[in-house]
Design a protein around this motif. Structure first.
Motif, PDB file in Angstrom:
ATOM      1  N   LEU A  36       0.840  -1.197   0.000  1.00  0.00           N
ATOM      2  CA  LEU A  36       0.000   0.000   0.000  1.00  0.00           C
ATOM      3  C   LEU A  36       0.874   1.246   0.000  1.00  0.00           C
ATOM      4  CD1 LEU A  36      -3.015   0.672   0.057  1.00  0.00           C
ATOM      5  CD2 LEU A  36      -2.879   0.792   2.528  1.00  0.00           C
ATOM      6  N   VAL A  39       2.375   1.802  -3.582  1.00  0.00           N
ATOM      7  CA  VAL A  39       1.428   2.357  -4.545  1.00  0.00           C
ATOM      8  C   VAL A  39       1.091   3.801  -4.190  1.00  0.00           C
ATOM      9  CG1 VAL A  39      -0.865   2.100  -5.549  1.00  0.00           C
ATOM     10  CG2 VAL A  39       0.482   0.083  -5.020  1.00  0.00           C
ATOM     11  N   GLY A  40       1.024   4.099  -2.886  1.00  0.00           N
ATOM     12  CA  GLY A  40       0.602   5.429  -2.455  1.00  0.00           C
ATOM     13  C   GLY A  40       1.716   6.434  -2.393  1.00  0.00           C
ATOM     14  N   LEU A 248      -7.270   7.615  -1.811  1.00  0.00           N
ATOM     15  CA  LEU A 248      -5.918   7.083  -1.972  1.00  0.00           C
ATOM     16  C   LEU A 248      -5.792   5.670  -1.414  1.00  0.00           C
ATOM     17  CD1 LEU A 248      -2.937   7.592  -2.786  1.00  0.00           C
ATOM     18  CD2 LEU A 248      -2.574   8.443  -0.451  1.00  0.00           C
ATOM     19  N   HIS A 252      -6.237   2.004  -3.539  1.00  0.00           N
ATOM     20  CA  HIS A 252      -4.995   1.267  -3.727  1.00  0.00           C
ATOM     21  C   HIS A 252      -5.069  -0.110  -3.069  1.00  0.00           C
ATOM     22  CE1 HIS A 252      -3.385   4.572  -5.752  1.00  0.00           C
ATOM     23  NE2 HIS A 252      -2.838   5.232  -4.751  1.00  0.00           N
ATOM     24  N   ALA A 255      -6.803  -2.247  -5.369  1.00  0.00           N
ATOM     25  CA  ALA A 255      -5.927  -2.643  -6.482  1.00  0.00           C
ATOM     26  C   ALA A 255      -5.015  -3.793  -6.070  1.00  0.00           C
ATOM     27  CB  ALA A 255      -5.101  -1.442  -6.945  1.00  0.00           C
TER      28      ALA A 255
END
Length: 384
Positions: A36, A39-40, A248, A252, A255
């Protein structure tokens, strides 16, 4: 400030409280948090967030008052041109609000959180390098010694983080502090807690100033305006935390969940015809890890949703309180304006009531005597 969440209760938002996360799903949870974070934009403070801009120490009273005062003045200016619908005025207020929120979200706890995350990153790097050296057949003794020292430093940083949290009114266990440090939105929670603490301290100072000011109009005007602005600052921090979860973190996490499910389906499809024992063992290990990750992401999602619910409830209360505070501040301002007009009218009335001194009537007696004398002299002259 009774409408605010007490800091002791708000502290429940900052750590994972489910024991099964610690026992059965620790590795999966860490993996989900790491993914996480990747991706963030990294596990540290989010780019452009309040937490990212917050200083690594508690703001002093003068800095807080100055930041809040700038917002209050900008809001007054924006109201003055509101009918023109000038977006630049509103944008300036929002920019100043974000700046004030960042100032008041600063704390030594934020500084310790950053130091702790840096120490953990250093430890992970050294462990990876040591593992790579072992795989390559190189001597990893020195790297492992460095990793051991880095581990001790990370442990010390956790204790320092716990102590700094206590200074802003948050008492949590060492284990909970470590979970907060690896949480992808832990910095948001620390910023929020620090903002609450700063607002409460500044509000207490303002109330003390008002109590000692009597009927000082300037002090009271300033108090009501700043009180409303303090609530706007809290609303800004709370709204950003909710927005980051919605826009956000949860997307994510979804995803990651989708990618993990795709990998799991792929592993299952490859496993069915696979006859090689070694490859089967690798695929089965992958499946176990994928199942663990899916369970962890599900729990992480529920944790974020619980946080969002609590934050949204707090945000609703803050918005309601801010609406009342704005109404009160403007009512007080208008009342003081009318009082000032009445004083001006009274003063103007006193001026118009003044009568100029009455001038003595001009009889012209001397001129009359001179005129009469001249007439007599002219009458006595013989005619030519």
């Amino acid at each position: 400030m009774r409408f605010l969440i007490p800091i002791a209760l708000l502290a429940a938002l900052v750590a994972f409280q489910r024991p099964d996360w610690v026992t059965n799903l620790e590795n999966g949870l860490r993996h989900a948090a790491l993914r996480l974070g990747e991706v963030g934009g990294g596990p540290g403070p989010g780019r452009g967030s309040t937490a990212d801009r917050a200083p690594a120490r508690e703001p002093d009273r003068a800095a807080s008052l100055a930041a809040v005062g700038r917002v209050t003045e900008a809001q007054a200016d924006a109201r003055g041109i509101e009918e023109q619908h000038d977006p630049t005025a509103r944008d300036r207020v929002q920019a100043l609000l974000r700046a004030a929120a960042s100032t008041m979200a600063g704390s030594e706890a934020m500084g310790e959180l950053r130091s702790l995350r840096d120490a953990r990153a250093r430890l992970a790097e050294l462990r990876d390098r040591a593992a790579a050296a072992r795989i390559a057949g190189s001597d990893a003794t020195e790297l492992e010694a460095q990793a051991s020292r880095a581990g001790a430093e990370a442990s010390r940083r956790i204790d320092a983080f716990v102590a700094r949290l206590a200074e802003i009114g948050v008492t949590i266990s060492r284990e909970a502090a470590e979970k907060l440090a690896i949480s992808v939105n832990g910095d948001d929670m620390v910023a929020l807690l620090a903002a609450y603490a700063s607002v409460e301290k500044l509000e207490a100072d303002l109330r003390a100033a008002v109590a000692g000011a009597g009927d000082n109009e300037a002090v009271l005007r300033r108090y009501y305006g700043i009180h409303a602005t303090l609530l706007a600052v809290l609303e800004t921090v709370q709204a950003e935390a909710v927005s980051r979860i919605d826009n956000l973190l949860l997307p994510h996490l979804d995803a990651i969940d989708r990618e993990t499910r795709d990998l799991r389906n792929d592993a299952q499809a490859r496993l069915r015809p696979m006859r090689d024992p070694g490859l089967r063992a690798s695929l089965e290990a992958n499946l176990r890890t994928q199942d663990l990750t899916l369970r962890a992401t599900d729990l992480y999602r529920r944790h974020l949703q619980d946080q969002r619910t609590s934050l949204t409830q707090a945000l609703d209360r803050t918005r309601a309180a801010r609406g009342v505070a704005d109404n009160t501040a403007r009512t007080a301002s208008l009342a003081y304006d009318v009082a000032a007009l009445m004083r001006a009218e009274r003063d103007f009335g006193a001026v118009t009531a003044i009568r100029p001194p009455v001038i003595l009537p001009f009889e012209g007696e001397a001129l009359r005597r001179e005129f009469e004398g001249l007439s007599r002299r002219l009458g006595e002259q013989p005619a030519s």
